[in-house]
Design a protein around this motif. Structure first.
Motif, PDB file in Angstrom:
ATOM      1  N   ASP A 319       0.687  -1.599   0.349  1.00 55.38           N
ATOM      2  CA  ASP A 319      -0.172   0.009   0.038  1.00 55.38           C
ATOM      3  C   ASP A 319       0.832   1.323   0.241  1.00 55.38           C
ATOM      4  OD1 ASP A 319      -3.357  -0.857   0.326  1.00 55.38           O
ATOM      5  OD2 ASP A 319      -1.428  -2.285   1.584  1.00 55.38           O
ATOM      6  N   LYS A 320       0.726   2.279  -0.842  1.00 53.97           N
ATOM      7  CA  LYS A 320       1.375   3.549  -1.135  1.00 53.97           C
ATOM      8  C   LYS A 320       1.114   4.334   0.168  1.00 53.97           C
ATOM      9  CE  LYS A 320       3.211   2.002  -5.322  1.00 53.97           C
ATOM     10  NZ  LYS A 320       4.863   2.334  -4.842  1.00 53.97           N
ATOM     11  N   VAL A 321       1.223   5.103   1.176  1.00 54.05           N
ATOM     12  CA  VAL A 321       0.498   5.434   2.592  1.00 54.05           C
ATOM     13  C   VAL A 321       1.279   7.212   2.930  1.00 54.05           C
ATOM     14  CG1 VAL A 321       0.679   5.759   4.869  1.00 54.05           C
ATOM     15  CG2 VAL A 321       0.769   2.983   3.479  1.00 54.05           C
ATOM     16  N   PRO A 322       0.895   7.875   2.398  1.00 61.36           N
ATOM     17  CA  PRO A 322       1.018   9.572   2.861  1.00 61.36           C
ATOM     18  C   PRO A 322       1.618   9.805   3.876  1.00 61.36           C
ATOM     19  CG  PRO A 322      -1.622   9.113   1.716  1.00 61.36           C
ATOM     20  CD  PRO A 322      -0.499   8.401   2.036  1.00 61.36           C
ATOM     21  N   SER A 323       3.192   9.913   3.881  1.00 62.94           N
ATOM     22  CA  SER A 323       3.456   9.798   5.484  1.00 62.94           C
ATOM     23  C   SER A 323       4.878  10.841   5.593  1.00 62.94           C
ATOM     24  CB  SER A 323       4.711   9.057   5.097  1.00 62.94           C
ATOM     25  OG  SER A 323       4.660   7.384   4.755  1.00 62.94           O
ATOM     26  N   GLN A 324       4.763  11.570   6.579  1.00 64.44           N
ATOM     27  CA  GLN A 324       5.059  12.604   7.768  1.00 64.44           C
ATOM     28  C   GLN A 324       6.541  11.632   8.177  1.00 64.44           C
ATOM     29  OE1 GLN A 324       3.062  15.034   9.936  1.00 64.44           O
ATOM     30  NE2 GLN A 324       4.902  16.111  10.198  1.00 64.44           N
ATOM     31  N   LEU A 325       7.944  12.414   7.827  1.00 65.87           N
ATOM     32  CA  LEU A 325       8.885  11.639   8.526  1.00 65.87           C
ATOM     33  C   LEU A 325       9.757  12.717   9.565  1.00 65.87           C
ATOM     34  CD1 LEU A 325      10.434   9.283   5.499  1.00 65.87           C
ATOM     35  CD2 LEU A 325       8.364   8.593   7.707  1.00 65.87           C
ATOM     36  N   LEU A 326       9.769  12.455  10.572  1.00 64.99           N
ATOM     37  CA  LEU A 326      10.329  13.451  11.191  1.00 64.99           C
ATOM     38  C   LEU A 326      11.697  13.215  10.786  1.00 64.99           C
ATOM     39  CD1 LEU A 326       8.338  13.671  13.960  1.00 64.99           C
ATOM     40  CD2 LEU A 326       8.008  15.074  11.897  1.00 64.99           C
ATOM     41  N   THR A 327      12.906  13.881  11.585  1.00 66.20           N
ATOM     42  CA  THR A 327      14.466  13.802  11.712  1.00 66.20           C
ATOM     43  C   THR A 327      15.193  13.910  12.703  1.00 66.20           C
ATOM     44  OG1 THR A 327      14.774  15.610  10.206  1.00 66.20           O
ATOM     45  CG2 THR A 327      16.793  15.277  11.303  1.00 66.20           C
ATOM     46  N   PRO A 328      15.785  12.231  12.839  1.00 68.06           N
ATOM     47  CA  PRO A 328      16.467  11.721  14.655  1.00 68.06           C
ATOM     48  C   PRO A 328      17.766  12.587  14.825  1.00 68.06           C
ATOM     49  CG  PRO A 328      16.540  10.061  12.517  1.00 68.06           C
ATOM     50  CD  PRO A 328      16.352  11.588  11.798  1.00 68.06           C
ATOM     51  N   VAL A 329      17.951  12.469  16.100  1.00 67.56           N
ATOM     52  CA  VAL A 329      19.899  13.261  15.688  1.00 67.56           C
ATOM     53  C   VAL A 329      20.055  12.124  16.992  1.00 67.56           C
ATOM     54  CG1 VAL A 329      20.572  15.473  17.267  1.00 67.56           C
ATOM     55  CG2 VAL A 329      18.171  15.403  16.028  1.00 67.56           C
ATOM     56  N   SER A 330      21.387  11.723  16.767  1.00 67.28           N
ATOM     57  CA  SER A 330      22.399  11.174  17.787  1.00 67.28           C
ATOM     58  C   SER A 330      23.203  11.886  19.070  1.00 67.28           C
ATOM     59  CB  SER A 330      23.896  11.494  16.590  1.00 67.28           C
ATOM     60  OG  SER A 330      24.685   9.521  17.394  1.00 67.28           O
ATOM     61  N   VAL A 331      22.709  11.049  19.497  1.00 68.77           N
ATOM     62  CA  VAL A 331      23.510  11.600  21.042  1.00 68.77           C
ATOM     63  C   VAL A 331      24.865  10.930  21.977  1.00 68.77           C
ATOM     64  CG1 VAL A 331      22.868  12.224  23.079  1.00 68.77           C
ATOM     65  CG2 VAL A 331      20.949  12.466  21.772  1.00 68.77           C
ATOM     66  N   THR A 332      25.089  12.094  22.166  1.00 68.76           N
ATOM     67  CA  THR A 332      26.402  11.345  22.704  1.00 68.76           C
ATOM     68  C   THR A 332      26.728  12.159  23.922  1.00 68.76           C
ATOM     69  OG1 THR A 332      28.401  12.483  21.987  1.00 68.76           O
ATOM     70  CG2 THR A 332      27.780  10.246  20.548  1.00 68.76           C
ATOM     71  N   LYS A 333      27.782  11.941  24.920  1.00 67.34           N
ATOM     72  CA  LYS A 333      27.632  12.600  25.730  1.00 67.34           C
ATOM     73  C   LYS A 333      28.061  14.196  26.087  1.00 67.34           C
ATOM     74  CE  LYS A 333      30.483  10.407  29.458  1.00 67.34           C
ATOM     75  NZ  LYS A 333      31.925  10.394  29.550  1.00 67.34           N
ATOM     76  N   ALA A 334      28.793  14.415  24.859  1.00 65.97           N
ATOM     77  CA  ALA A 334      29.140  15.491  24.014  1.00 65.97           C
ATOM     78  C   ALA A 334      28.015  16.193  24.252  1.00 65.97           C
ATOM     79  CB  ALA A 334      30.250  16.196  23.306  1.00 65.97           C
ATOM     80  N   ASN A 335      26.492  16.005  23.482  1.00 68.92           N
ATOM     81  CA  ASN A 335      25.761  16.845  22.857  1.00 68.92           C
ATOM     82  C   ASN A 335      24.173  16.826  24.683  1.00 68.92           C
ATOM     83  OD1 ASN A 335      24.713  13.805  22.417  1.00 68.92           O
ATOM     84  ND2 ASN A 335      24.189  15.422  20.470  1.00 68.92           N
ATOM     85  N   ILE A 336      24.424  16.109  25.677  1.00 73.48           N
ATOM     86  CA  ILE A 336      23.114  15.487  26.302  1.00 73.48           C
ATOM     87  C   ILE A 336      22.509  17.292  26.780  1.00 73.48           C
ATOM     88  CG2 ILE A 336      22.272  14.517  28.600  1.00 73.48           C
ATOM     89  CD1 ILE A 336      24.512  12.603  28.226  1.00 73.48           C
ATOM     90  N   LYS A 337      23.199  17.645  27.036  1.00 72.08           N
ATOM     91  CA  LYS A 337      23.390  19.066  27.526  1.00 72.08           C
ATOM     92  C   LYS A 337      21.592  19.814  26.415  1.00 72.08           C
ATOM     93  CE  LYS A 337      24.529  22.845  29.788  1.00 72.08           C
ATOM     94  NZ  LYS A 337      25.875  24.012  30.572  1.00 72.08           N
ATOM     95  N   ASP A 338      22.502  20.096  25.325  1.00 68.75           N
ATOM     96  CA  ASP A 338      21.516  20.285  24.015  1.00 68.75           C
ATOM     97  C   ASP A 338      21.060  20.234  23.180  1.00 68.75           C
ATOM     98  OD1 ASP A 338      24.255  22.923  24.329  1.00 68.75           O
ATOM     99  OD2 ASP A 338      25.554  21.840  22.899  1.00 68.75           O
ATOM    100  N   THR A 339      20.825  18.379  23.460  1.00 72.86           N
ATOM    101  CA  THR A 339      19.817  17.688  23.133  1.00 72.86           C
ATOM    102  C   THR A 339      18.297  17.099  24.058  1.00 72.86           C
ATOM    103  OG1 THR A 339      20.759  16.076  23.692  1.00 72.86           O
ATOM    104  CG2 THR A 339      20.881  16.735  21.537  1.00 72.86           C
TER     105      THR A 339
END
Length: 366
Positions: A319-339
């Motif tokens: 089935d062809k499904v209209p879709s809304q895809l969001l953007t994931p973000v990688s998290v490491t110790k360096a960017n916990i505060k900023d995410t």
């Protein structure tokens, strides 16, 4: 009044009453339509989530979805059920939603193929279905999730970054994937292989079924097969399984090797600070829940969703499904505060309990 005049008056009165009733009926119909589609007076939306082993569904997805529906449609109600990782139970929950007369069902399928017939039954009854987080099979009207291939790719890239100079074709990596019944698991796996293939040796690969206990067992088997000293890193498809894997690694005396995850669970974030997990992937729950709620309300109100669902995906049923895809973000110790902290997913106080106070200070979380 003579008989003839009496008949004329009665006939005229009857016609007038009929017209008045018809007019009232028409006005009532318009009011009813306005109530159910604009203010949501009689609109009921079903929300079916797959399990409670992953903390995200009960802690974030459900309350965020319900809050957004209420914001968009003050009179709308949300009928909720959790399948508790039981595909048959979720099929029964779809039947219950049909009986309750919901207008739209938002479902994160426990088993995307097994739920197909239930979705077809709902659609046959005039109920629209929105696939949430996992692309269910069958005549689905819309789908909202993250770019799942990108999620796997981010996981693989984070593993390579953590390996550094050890990222060679001789380095043995253990890969613990999600449940094959979940179409997302295949996409995570695809993205991870895209990043890892040809750069490391994936020496052991199994499904952990999204369960920490199963993942722990698989990790133990990998250690037995490969040898504790020969494992350079571990790909875990989510944080829940990473918790079980981390315990197995600790029990085997293995420390300092990369371990991936996904979902930015609180325990996963704390393991990253403690050094027993190297990364996770943050898929912001609020934007996803808000998007699903908006799609559901718009569909219930008969509005176009073309401005929201801007891409099309093909489900396992073709089935062809209209879709809304969001953007994931990688998290490491360096960017916990900023995410996760910046977005308000967790406070520093929630993350930095006494057991993690020293690690938090070292990471600049205060």
């Amino acid at each position: 009044m003579n008989a003839t005049m009496r008949k004329v008056v009665i006939g005229t009165t009857a016609v007038s009453m009929a017209l008045a009733v018809a007019a009232c009926g028409k006005a009532g119909d318009n009011n009813k339509k306005s109530s159910s589609t604009s203010s949501g007076g009689s609109t009921s939306i079903g929300l079916l989530l797959p399990d409670n082993t992953q903390t995200r569904y009960e802690q974030f997805d459900r309350p965020l979805f319900e809050a957004k529906v209420k914001e968009l449609c003050s009179g709308c109600t949300v009928q909720y059920a959790n399948a508790n990782a039981d595909a048959a139970k979720q099929a029964q929950q779809v039947s219950t939603m049909i009986t309750k007369g919901v207008k739209v069902i938002v479902i994160s399928a426990q088993d995307s193929a097994a739920i197909k017939s239930s979705i077809q039954t709902a659609v046959n009854k005039g109920i629209k279905v929105v696939a949430y987080d996992r692309l269910a099979q069958g005549p689905v009207s819309a789908y909202v999730s993250f770019d799942n291939v990108k999620v796997g790719q981010l996981q693989g890239e984070a593993l390579l970054t953590s390996l550094g100079s050890k990222a060679t074709t001789k380095s043995k990596v253990v890969m613990i994937n999600g449940d094959d019944a979940d179409p997302n698991a295949a996409q995570f796996k695809q993205g991870a292989h895209k990043a890892l293939d040809g750069k490391v040796n994936i020496a052991y690969e199994q499904s952990g079924l999204w369960k920490d206990t199963v993942a722990a067992q698989k990790m133990s088997a990998a250690i037995t097969q490969l040898g504790a000293k020969n494992i350079a890193g571990v790909y875990s498809a989510n944080d829940g399984m990473a918790g079980g894997i981390a315990n197995t690694l600790k029990g085997a005396g293995i420390a300092g090797i990369p371990l991936t995850g996904q979902d930015a669970e609180l325990a996963g974030i704390q393991r990253i600070l403690a050094g027993t997990q190297s990364s996770t992937v943050y898929k912001a729950f609020k934007p996803e829940a808000d998007a699903a709620a908006t799609l559901a309300v718009d569909i219930a109100q008969g509005k176009s969703i073309s401005s929201l669902a801007t891409t099309t995906l093909t489900s396992g049923s073709g089935d062809k499904v209209p879709s809304q895809l969001l953007t994931p973000v990688s998290v490491t110790k360096a960017n916990i505060k900023d995410t996760v902290v910046k977005d308000g997913l967790y406070t520093v106080q929630q993350i930095c309990t006494s057991a993690y106070a020293k690690a938090c200070a070292a990471a600049g979380l205060k």
